[in-house]
Design a protein around this motif. Structure first.
Motif, PDB file in Angstrom:
ATOM      1  N   ARG A 524       0.806  -1.233   0.000  1.00 50.83           N
ATOM      2  CA  ARG A 524       0.000   0.000   0.000  1.00 50.83           C
ATOM      3  C   ARG A 524       0.834   1.275   0.000  1.00 50.83           C
ATOM      4  NH1 ARG A 524      -5.398  -1.308   3.667  1.00 50.83           N
ATOM      5  NH2 ARG A 524      -5.894  -3.241   2.561  1.00 50.83           N
ATOM      6  N   ARG A 525       2.070   1.182   0.480  1.00 52.70           N
ATOM      7  CA  ARG A 525       2.917   2.375   0.512  1.00 52.70           C
ATOM      8  C   ARG A 525       3.252   2.875  -0.891  1.00 52.70           C
ATOM      9  NH1 ARG A 525       7.042  -0.364   4.784  1.00 52.70           N
ATOM     10  NH2 ARG A 525       6.650  -2.055   3.319  1.00 52.70           N
ATOM     11  N   VAL A 526       3.156   1.987  -1.875  1.00 51.69           N
ATOM     12  CA  VAL A 526       3.485   2.346  -3.261  1.00 51.69           C
ATOM     13  C   VAL A 526       2.404   3.256  -3.869  1.00 51.69           C
ATOM     14  CG1 VAL A 526       3.864   1.361  -5.580  1.00 51.69           C
ATOM     15  CG2 VAL A 526       4.940   0.321  -3.595  1.00 51.69           C
ATOM     16  N   GLY A 527       1.211   3.276  -3.255  1.00 52.77           N
ATOM     17  CA  GLY A 527       0.141   4.154  -3.751  1.00 52.77           C
ATOM     18  C   GLY A 527       0.588   5.609  -3.837  1.00 52.77           C
ATOM     19  N   LYS A 528       1.354   6.056  -2.840  1.00 51.49           N
ATOM     20  CA  LYS A 528       1.845   7.446  -2.844  1.00 51.49           C
ATOM     21  C   LYS A 528       2.793   7.688  -4.019  1.00 51.49           C
ATOM     22  CE  LYS A 528       1.370   8.896   2.003  1.00 51.49           C
ATOM     23  NZ  LYS A 528       0.676   7.724   2.555  1.00 51.49           N
ATOM     24  N   VAL A 529       3.546   6.663  -4.390  1.00 50.94           N
ATOM     25  CA  VAL A 529       4.471   6.785  -5.531  1.00 50.94           C
ATOM     26  C   VAL A 529       3.684   6.945  -6.831  1.00 50.94           C
ATOM     27  CG1 VAL A 529       6.378   5.686  -6.771  1.00 50.94           C
ATOM     28  CG2 VAL A 529       6.143   5.335  -4.300  1.00 50.94           C
TER      29      VAL A 529
END
Length: 652
Positions: A524-529
């Motif tokens: 889910r942290r990749v969503g910001k990318v």
């Protein structure tokens, strides 16, 4: 009734490239009344999106099938929308025209569901752009009661975590029955007066068992950056979401009314899926792993679909599609009977990429009987025998040379070979063997045909580790090493004047593969990318002229700041057996221990190609080797032979 946006759109069409792609009205397209359901019933409205340009999206079979399945119901309305090119985006923002469907030119925001089919992760920025143009809140938590449910599907939905912030739900597996089940839930909820609002609708969808609603799960991370746990945060929500498997393909003979494009598209043909699933066990192949078990269509159903599709569309080429079409148990009879049936007409048959060990000249001759002899495509995937053992693609050099010798001696002039670069345990020498193989192919072709106009195209893709495969733990090769290996390969071929002009090269540099690796194994942290890349202008990342590695690298730096992980952590880092993977709570039926043991076999085969860790057989023809799918999913392999044959048609 939602008004058509076309009167606002039409005056500006002359100012954009390829305006025909926004007009709609294709043969076999459907425009229904906004309130199409019988009196007293609720209408359920779907906007179906393929997040790429019209020319790529329109031929997509998954979207075409769902479009037809949904529109056959008198209470469901389904329309299509595609990504718009930057010139059209500029017009829409200037004129405040929202994202629209090409069928009724209705605003996407007015539908109940926006269903997005992700064949590849590189469509994620196009999804964000469409949401923004549609006036739909980018983040699922910010959406109001009047906004559509944003639903992801397709192969990339087997790890939807990178887009968990943006989608309301994801469907795992086959869509035909799933979209009708979802439609039933929405109809019932609307009929009851929308009790509990959006949250209650999502809860009901999650209770189906094959629909994943990310907001109902909490993710915790350890100090090392890896995931500690993914757990439901509401009572009654399943701990694991299972994939949906359609077991009787003959009962779902779609598309029956294929859409005929108005503008040029990447595939100008009518395609029939002859079977679904693959058990060849190629360790890199996500599609083969997640679509198990094998389910064949009968020869009579395929014959009826071909006949019907040609009549309904006017297409003159028919593609018989699957992950390994020559493996259909009745492919020989099918090829002969279809070639007999359409002899003397303009209808030609084609097979996609063919396994070297499944190809025979009878098959090839039948498929070229009414059409021109275009090139044949084979996919050895690995350059050396050792690499092919690592990936479980057990094709020897002799097999390949025998096959191309047969093809060239029967009048073919061109062969295309597909390989991958960056596979686990690969060395420079493995890649350079691709050059030797291509040279042998040309030499063999010249020898058996007595001609010098023999061609071989070598197409090379970068390996990207994918979820739900034995290679999901692999470290990805960095793009600098990939590019260096490809440079050496190109120079090796160019240096040999005897063969250089006969061998063509097609390849991408290693950078897009790194971004795809980030998106395919991300959490889910990749969503910001993704959001950062889109805000910086990211669109059409699957197109080399629009892709920017630097933009993605900068987005990763900003988006992952403070998380303790970075781009390399997601891509060039190997995983250990006990690491919780972002998709572990999403069940493709495959046993994780079996996948790990197959990964260990791959590494063992790389160290000792002649050792005991040999080939994993195809379980269509051998005893079960416990991948887990059939017992866990309550499914089984469905293959022929049926003994049926196609009758000639009285009138073609």
């Amino acid at each position: 009734m939602t008004a058509s946006l076309f009167p606002r759109l039409e005056p500006r069409l002359s100012s954009v490239s390829k305006p025909i792609q926004y007009v709609g009205g294709e043969l076999n397209s459907t425009v229904k009344d906004w309130d199409c359901a019988p009196e007293g019933e609720e209408t359920v409205r779907w906007s179906l999106m393929y997040p790429d340009a019209y020319e790529v999206g329109l031929p997509n079979q998954g979207v075409q099938i769902l479009y037809e399945v949904l529109n056959e119901r008198d209470w469901i309305l389904a329309e299509r929308t595609y990504a718009v090119w930057p010139d059209m985006e500029a017009v829409m923002r200037e004129e405040q025209i929202p994202q629209f469907t090409v069928d009724g030119h209705r605003a996407v925001r007015d539908f109940d569901v926006l269903g997005i089919s992700f064949a590849t992760e590189l469509g994620y920025t196009n999804m964000l752009n469409a949401l923004d143009l549609a006036g739909i809140a980018l983040h699922a938590v910010d959406r109001g009661e009047d906004e559509p449910i944003v639903l992801g599907g397709g192969h990339a939905a087997f790890n939807p975590e990178p887009v968990a912030d943006f989608i309301d739900a994801a469907v795992l597996g086959d869509g035909e029955q799933a979209v009708l089940l979802i439609s039933d839930v929405i109809r019932e909820w609307k009929g009851e007066g929308r009790p509990g609002g959006r949250e209650e609708l999502l809860r009901r969808l999650a209770m189906l068992g094959s629909v994943y609603v990310p907001r109902f799960y909490d993710v915790t991370y350890g100090e090392d950056g890896a995931i500690e746990a993914v757990v439901p945060n509401r009572p009654g929500i399943p701990y694991r979401v299972t994939k949906h498997t359609l077991m009787d393909l003959d009962a779902w003979p779609y598309p029956a009314k294929p859409l005929v494009p108005l503008a040029e598209t990447v595939h100008e043909r009518f395609s029939v899926e002859i079977f679904r699933g693959c058990t060849r066990g190629c360790r890199f192949c996500q599609a083969g792993m997640i679509t198990r078990p094998v389910r064949e269509r009968s020869i009579s159903t395929i014959g009826a679909m071909v006949e019907n599709g040609i009549r309904a569309s006017g297409f003159e080429e028919v593609g018989l599609l699957s992950l390994s079409s020559a493996d259909h148990t009745e492919i020989g009879e099918m090829a002969t009977d279809l070639a007999d049936r359409y002899e003397g007409t303009n209808v030609s048959l084609s097979l996609p990429s063919t396994r070297v060990d499944a190809f025979n000249i009878t098959l090839a001759n039948e498929f070229s009987r009414n059409g021109r002899r275009s090139g044949l495509t084979f996919a050895p995937e690995g350059g050396s025998e050792r690499m092919r053992k690592v990936i479980n693609k057990m094709v020897s050099v002799d097999d390949l040379i025998d096959t191309v010798a047969t093809a060239y001696s029967h009048g073919w002039r061109q062969v295309k070979l597909y390989f991958m670069c960056g596979l686990p345990t690969e060395t420079d020498e493995d890649v350079l063997e691709i050059a030797e193989l291509a040279k042998r192919v040309i030499a063999t072709g010249r020898e058996v045909s007595g001609r010098n106009d023999i061609r071989c195209t070598v197409s090379i893709g970068g390996f990207v580790p994918k979820p739900h495969t034995p290679f999901q733990w692999a470290q990805q090769l960095d793009h600098e090493t990939t590019d260096e290996r490809l440079r050496k390969l190109r120079e090796d071929v160019r240096a040999d004047k005897k063969y250089a002009r006969a061998i063509g090269f097609r390849y991408h540099d290693g950078r897009p593969g790194i971004v795809e690796g980030l998106l395919s194994r991300g959490d889910r942290r990749v969503g910001k990318v993704i959001e950062e890349s889109w805000r910086a202008g990211g669109r059409f990342d699957g197109w080399s002229e629009h892709f920017s590695y630097d933009r993605w690298a900068a987005a990763a730096e900003v988006g992952l700041a403070g998380t303790g992980v970075d781009l390399d952590w997601y891509t060039t880092r190997g995983r250990e057996q006990d690491e919780v993977l972002p998709w572990d709570h999403l069940d493709s039926g495959l046993d994780k221990d079996w996948l790990w043991s197959d990964w260990e076999d791959a590494l063992a085969a790389g160290e000792d190609p002649d050792g005991p860790a040999g080939e994993v057989e195809d379980c269509r023809w051998t005893p079960c080797y416990d991948c887990g799918v059939c017992p866990e999913m309550g499914t089984d392999i469905q293959i022929g032979p049926t003994g049926q044959r196609l009758l000639p048609l009285a009138v073609v």
